[in-house]
Design an enzyme around this catalytic site. Sequence first.
Site, PDB file in Angstrom:
ATOM      1  N   PRO A 131      -2.662  -1.178  -8.183  1.00 49.25           N
ATOM      2  CA  PRO A 131      -2.103  -1.816  -6.994  1.00 49.25           C
ATOM      3  C   PRO A 131      -0.580  -1.787  -7.010  1.00 49.25           C
ATOM      4  O   PRO A 131       0.041  -2.259  -7.953  1.00 49.25           O
ATOM      5  CB  PRO A 131      -2.618  -3.261  -7.084  1.00 49.25           C
ATOM      6  N   GLU A 132      -0.024  -1.205  -5.971  1.00 50.93           N
ATOM      7  CA  GLU A 132       1.424  -1.219  -5.753  1.00 50.93           C
ATOM      8  C   GLU A 132       1.647  -2.006  -4.461  1.00 50.93           C
ATOM      9  O   GLU A 132       0.728  -2.649  -3.965  1.00 50.93           O
ATOM     10  CB  GLU A 132       1.957   0.221  -5.661  1.00 50.93           C
TER      11      GLU A 132
END
Length: 286
Positions: free
Chosen positions: A2-3
């Site tokens: 997850p960014e």
Amino acid sequence: MPELPEVETIRRDLAPLVTGRTIVDVEVDPGTIHLLAGVPLETLRASLAGRTIRSLGRRGKYLLFELDDGRWWAAHLRMTGRLVWRPHDAPPEPYERARVVLDDGHDLRWSDLRKFGTWRVHASADEVVGRLGPEPIDPGLTAAQFRRVFEGRTAPVKAVLLDQRRFAGLGNIYVDEALFAARIRPDTPAGQLSRAALGRLYRACREVLERGIAHRGASFRDYVDGQGNEGRQHMFVQVFRRTGKPCYACGTPIERSIVGGRATHYCPRCQRPARRPQRREARRAG
DNA sequence: ATATACTCCTGCATGC
DNA sequence: TGCATGCAGGAGTATA
């Protein structure tokens, strides 16, 4: 992984579901030591149980739950974390490590195969995010401010983009994509980038993050949104994990190398190496 | 100060 | 087939 776009998608999914809800209980698998970073479970439970969630925000890759006592519950998914909304009687998620029981018959379920994720309750949001750099998608971030971050640095431009103290929210996927869009070789020393190249990079960072949000994140392996569904952005990547496959722009096989200790993907033709140290007139500080 | 290496943890792909 | 190896890559910490 997850960014910013993945965390933002989760935030948008969960915000209407949890805002105004009161936390009834917190359960954490005792084997998940990393999550609480040494804080006893009872301490965390005392901080969260009975609190009502005022809002759900995000900064960089942190989810920030604002509590009704003015404190902040900060959650970081790290590499394999997931946070999904489920009915209380739903079966456990794969690799479920913790859950937060809400007062409406639903839970927030925390899954984390590799157990790198962290939870922490802070007195102020600044305690969590005070050391983070600006977000590339921040409308207030000017091109000049963006350029200044790279000045005088010898580290590869990719390492600078990944450093959350410089900019918050970019990770390995979106950095490789942004550097491709800007036609910059990832190992270029940051301080050698021309003004024009930095202008392209400024726009590219914004574009790839906005596109990632529009496609509800990239699900290469572990990421799912707040409902447990995959995103679509992985179907649109130009270089990330496309080693050996033809560049969509020129057909040259995508190459893989290690930059800043991370797997790095780029087109050797579209992303030419810096010609040679560019000699620039000494510029008067402005 | 900056830049880099190492560490956390587990599943999966690879290679002998 | 089985087993060892190493890769995934966020970010805090340690080290030069």
